[in-house]
Structures are given as C-alpha cells and as structure tokens.
Design a protein around this motif. Structure first.
Motif, PDB file in Angstrom:
ATOM      1  N   ILE A  44     -27.158  13.935  32.532  1.00  0.00           N
ATOM      2  CA  ILE A  44     -25.892  14.496  32.053  1.00  0.00           C
ATOM      3  C   ILE A  44     -24.783  13.451  32.106  1.00  0.00           C
ATOM      4  CG2 ILE A  44     -24.076  16.173  32.598  1.00  0.00           C
ATOM      5  CD1 ILE A  44     -26.324  18.112  33.399  1.00  0.00           C
ATOM      6  N   GLY A  45     -24.742  12.669  33.177  1.00  0.00           N
ATOM      7  CA  GLY A  45     -23.720  11.630  33.304  1.00  0.00           C
ATOM      8  C   GLY A  45     -23.840  10.582  32.219  1.00  0.00           C
ATOM      9  N   VAL A  46     -25.076  10.141  31.943  1.00  0.00           N
ATOM     10  CA  VAL A  46     -25.285   9.131  30.902  1.00  0.00           C
ATOM     11  C   VAL A  46     -25.000   9.727  29.525  1.00  0.00           C
ATOM     12  CG1 VAL A  46     -26.983   7.614  29.814  1.00  0.00           C
ATOM     13  CG2 VAL A  46     -26.960   7.875  32.299  1.00  0.00           C
ATOM     14  N   ALA A  47     -25.434  10.973  29.307  1.00  0.00           N
ATOM     15  CA  ALA A  47     -25.198  11.624  28.017  1.00  0.00           C
ATOM     16  C   ALA A  47     -23.712  11.851  27.783  1.00  0.00           C
ATOM     17  CB  ALA A  47     -25.946  12.954  27.955  1.00  0.00           C
ATOM     18  N   ALA A  48     -22.974  12.181  28.830  1.00  0.00           N
ATOM     19  CA  ALA A  48     -21.535  12.402  28.698  1.00  0.00           C
ATOM     20  C   ALA A  48     -20.792  11.122  28.353  1.00  0.00           C
ATOM     21  CB  ALA A  48     -20.971  12.995  29.995  1.00  0.00           C
ATOM     22  N   ALA A  49     -21.401   9.992  28.638  1.00  0.00           N
ATOM     23  CA  ALA A  49     -20.801   8.704  28.296  1.00  0.00           C
ATOM     24  C   ALA A  49     -21.113   8.302  26.856  1.00  0.00           C
ATOM     25  CB  ALA A  49     -21.296   7.627  29.254  1.00  0.00           C
ATOM     26  N   ALA A  50     -21.692   9.259  26.087  1.00  0.00           N
ATOM     27  CA  ALA A  50     -22.004   9.050  24.668  1.00  0.00           C
ATOM     28  C   ALA A  50     -23.072   7.987  24.461  1.00  0.00           C
ATOM     29  CB  ALA A  50     -20.739   8.691  23.886  1.00  0.00           C
ATOM     30  N   ALA A  51     -24.048   7.944  25.373  1.00  0.00           N
ATOM     31  CA  ALA A  51     -25.143   6.985  25.223  1.00  0.00           C
ATOM     32  C   ALA A  51     -26.158   7.493  24.206  1.00  0.00           C
ATOM     33  CB  ALA A  51     -25.823   6.770  26.576  1.00  0.00           C
ATOM     34  N   LYS A  52     -26.988   6.580  23.701  1.00  0.00           N
ATOM     35  CA  LYS A  52     -28.028   6.949  22.751  1.00  0.00           C
ATOM     36  C   LYS A  52     -29.151   7.688  23.474  1.00  0.00           C
ATOM     37  CE  LYS A  52     -28.671   2.721  21.544  1.00  0.00           C
ATOM     38  NZ  LYS A  52     -29.244   1.525  20.877  1.00  0.00           N
ATOM     39  N   SER A  53     -29.934   8.458  22.701  1.00  0.00           N
ATOM     40  CA  SER A  53     -31.028   9.235  23.282  1.00  0.00           C
ATOM     41  C   SER A  53     -32.036   8.346  23.998  1.00  0.00           C
ATOM     42  CB  SER A  53     -31.737  10.047  22.185  1.00  0.00           C
ATOM     43  OG  SER A  53     -30.860  11.004  21.629  1.00  0.00           O
ATOM     44  N   SER A  54     -32.300   7.170  23.413  1.00  0.00           N
ATOM     45  CA  SER A  54     -33.257   6.254  24.040  1.00  0.00           C
ATOM     46  C   SER A  54     -32.743   5.752  25.384  1.00  0.00           C
ATOM     47  CB  SER A  54     -33.540   5.066  23.117  1.00  0.00           C
ATOM     48  OG  SER A  54     -32.341   4.370  22.804  1.00  0.00           O
ATOM     49  N   ASP A  55     -31.445   5.497  25.477  1.00  0.00           N
ATOM     50  CA  ASP A  55     -30.846   5.052  26.740  1.00  0.00           C
ATOM     51  C   ASP A  55     -30.914   6.152  27.793  1.00  0.00           C
ATOM     52  OD1 ASP A  55     -30.220   2.616  25.575  1.00  0.00           O
ATOM     53  OD2 ASP A  55     -28.201   3.259  24.994  1.00  0.00           O
ATOM     54  N   ILE A  56     -30.660   7.377  27.360  1.00  0.00           N
ATOM     55  CA  ILE A  56     -30.709   8.524  28.278  1.00  0.00           C
ATOM     56  C   ILE A  56     -32.116   8.711  28.819  1.00  0.00           C
ATOM     57  CG2 ILE A  56     -30.410  11.017  28.467  1.00  0.00           C
ATOM     58  CD1 ILE A  56     -28.319  10.781  26.201  1.00  0.00           C
ATOM     59  N   LEU A  57     -33.110   8.572  27.935  1.00  0.00           N
ATOM     60  CA  LEU A  57     -34.506   8.728  28.340  1.00  0.00           C
ATOM     61  C   LEU A  57     -34.924   7.649  29.325  1.00  0.00           C
ATOM     62  CD1 LEU A  57     -37.065  10.393  27.914  1.00  0.00           C
ATOM     63  CD2 LEU A  57     -37.668   8.869  26.028  1.00  0.00           C
ATOM     64  N   VAL A  58     -34.522   6.403  29.050  1.00  0.00           N
ATOM     65  CA  VAL A  58     -34.843   5.299  29.963  1.00  0.00           C
ATOM     66  C   VAL A  58     -34.192   5.519  31.323  1.00  0.00           C
ATOM     67  CG1 VAL A  58     -34.479   2.841  30.399  1.00  0.00           C
ATOM     68  CG2 VAL A  58     -35.236   3.601  28.154  1.00  0.00           C
ATOM     69  N   ALA A  59     -32.926   5.943  31.311  1.00  0.00           N
ATOM     70  CA  ALA A  59     -32.222   6.185  32.574  1.00  0.00           C
ATOM     71  C   ALA A  59     -32.897   7.298  33.373  1.00  0.00           C
ATOM     72  CB  ALA A  59     -30.768   6.552  32.292  1.00  0.00           C
ATOM     73  N   GLY A  60     -33.293   8.362  32.675  1.00  0.00           N
ATOM     74  CA  GLY A  60     -33.961   9.472  33.365  1.00  0.00           C
ATOM     75  C   GLY A  60     -35.304   9.066  33.939  1.00  0.00           C
ATOM     76  N   ALA A  61     -36.095   8.310  33.167  1.00  0.00           N
ATOM     77  CA  ALA A  61     -37.406   7.865  33.642  1.00  0.00           C
ATOM     78  C   ALA A  61     -37.264   6.927  34.836  1.00  0.00           C
ATOM     79  CB  ALA A  61     -38.160   7.183  32.507  1.00  0.00           C
ATOM     80  N   ALA A  62     -36.288   6.017  34.751  1.00  0.00           N
ATOM     81  CA  ALA A  62     -36.059   5.095  35.862  1.00  0.00           C
ATOM     82  C   ALA A  62     -35.615   5.864  37.104  1.00  0.00           C
ATOM     83  CB  ALA A  62     -35.003   4.060  35.480  1.00  0.00           C
TER      84      ALA A  62
END
Length: 233
Positions: free
Chosen positions: A38-56
C-alpha cells in the motif's frame, strides 16, 4: 461395582509454543506485506515495482522472523538450562535443604507441613530435578522453549500470510489496488484472528478486533507516508 476410567485431557496451554509463533508470523506477514504494498502503491509506483517490493518484503520478512524467533527463544532456552544446571548442583550438595524448599512451596499452596514434606520427599525420590523444575522454576514439557520449532513455524506462517496480500497485486488493476489491498488484507486479518482465537480458546470477537485494528492502523500510516514521499519526489 462401578468402574472408573481415566481419560487424558488435552489442555490448550500445550499449544502455546507453536500457536504464539504461528499467529505472530501470519499476522506480521499480512500486516507488513500489505502495508509495504500500500505504501509503495500510494507513491504512484508501477505495478512491477509494487510486485518486486512485495516479493522482497516476503522473503526478507520470513528470514527475519525465523532469525528473530530462533534468537529470542534460544535465549529463553539458555536461561532454562542455566537454571536447571544450578538446581542440579544444589541437589547434589544439600538434598535436605532442597526438600525443605520444595515442601515450602507446597505449604504456600495450602498443604499442611507434614503432608508437604512427605510429598516433597516422594516427588524427589522419583525425579528430584523434574520436581524442582516444575514446581520451583515453572519449567514443564508443555511450556519449555523450542527454538527450531518457533523459527520454522514463524517463517512458514509469515510466508503464508505475506502471500495473501501479494496475490492481490497480481489480481487487481492498478488504480484500485490500494483500496482492494486494504479491504482484502483486513478480511485476512479478521480470519486470522478468528482462527487464532479458536485454536487458543480465546474470545473470538476480541481477538478479531485486536488484529484488524492494528493492521488498519499500520496500513493507514504507510499509505500516508507513501503518498507524502511520492508527492515530494
């Protein structure tokens, strides 16, 4: 003539070791991963970035939980062993003092002195160290520290918990991700609260409200910080 049969009782306290680690791991997996997403998505990141952040976050969190549980429970286990070693030495040097000490514990519980001494001698005749471990130190088979069990349980349940909000990223379109992630994760937390309460014999409503409240607070704070950072950058 009436026949009396003995039955084995299964007490909920026997689950305390693995249940604590399981609930903590799953709760942390859901809350930390959902909050990160949610924090990364709220920063208007791309879906791929959000997925990488979540997996990490899933991998790092699982390893962190395993290491943290192992270290903390190992410290408890070391303390228990140190107490048992000291008790073993005391039993080898002054048995009568240990009998009086154990009898004193029973007297404080309401047993008369003569019976308390008799019971203490009988218990120590069978297994002196076990008697003192249980009644003096409060160490029993059900509650003894198990570092490896706690570490593996925490890692596995964290991974299972973190996989749920991570799956939402794959199933939800970008613009709706924050709202869907928050709602789904709160439902996951409520379900976890119900399962944990049922397994531990605790009040279900109280447990459910507790986990959902703190989960909602964590997600709201990370969403706010993500939006703030995203605007600033």
């Amino acid at each position: 003539m009436a026949r009396h049969t003995l039955h084995a009782e299964r007490h909920l306290v026997s689950r305390i070791g693995w249940l604590r680690a399981a609930v903590l791991g799953a709760n942390d997996g859901i809350v930390s991963t959902a909050s990160l997403i949610i924090g990364v998505a709220a920063a208007a990141a791309k879906s791929s970035d959000i997925l990488v952040a979540g997996a990490a976050g899933l991998v790092a969190g699982a390893m962190s939980m395993a290491a943290g549980e192992y270290v903390s429970v190992s410290s408890q286990s070391d303390t228990e062993r140190a107490d048992l070693d000291r008790e073993r030495k005391e039993l080898g040097t002054n048995v009568e003092a240990e009998v009086r000490e154990l009898a004193g514990i029973y007297i404080k519980r309401g047993v008369d002195p003569a019976t308390a001494e008799s019971v203490a001698r009988q218990m120590m005749a069978k297994d002196a160290l076990a008697a003192h471990a249980h009644d003096e130190l409060g160490i029993s088979e059900m509650t003894t520290a198990r570092p490896i069990q706690a570490a593996l349980t925490s890692a596995a349940t964290f991974t299972a918990g973190a996989a749920l909000p991570l799956a939402i990223v794959l199933l939800t379109p970008g613009p709706k991700l924050v709202a869907v992630e928050a709602c789904a994760s709160l439902l996951f937390l409520a379900l976890l609260g119900l399962i944990g309460a049922r397994a531990g014999g605790a009040p279900m409503l109280k447990a459910t409200l507790r986990v959902t409240f703190w989960g909602a607070l964590a997600m709201a704070m990370t969403a706010g910080i993500g939006a703030l950072v995203g605007t600033a950058v």
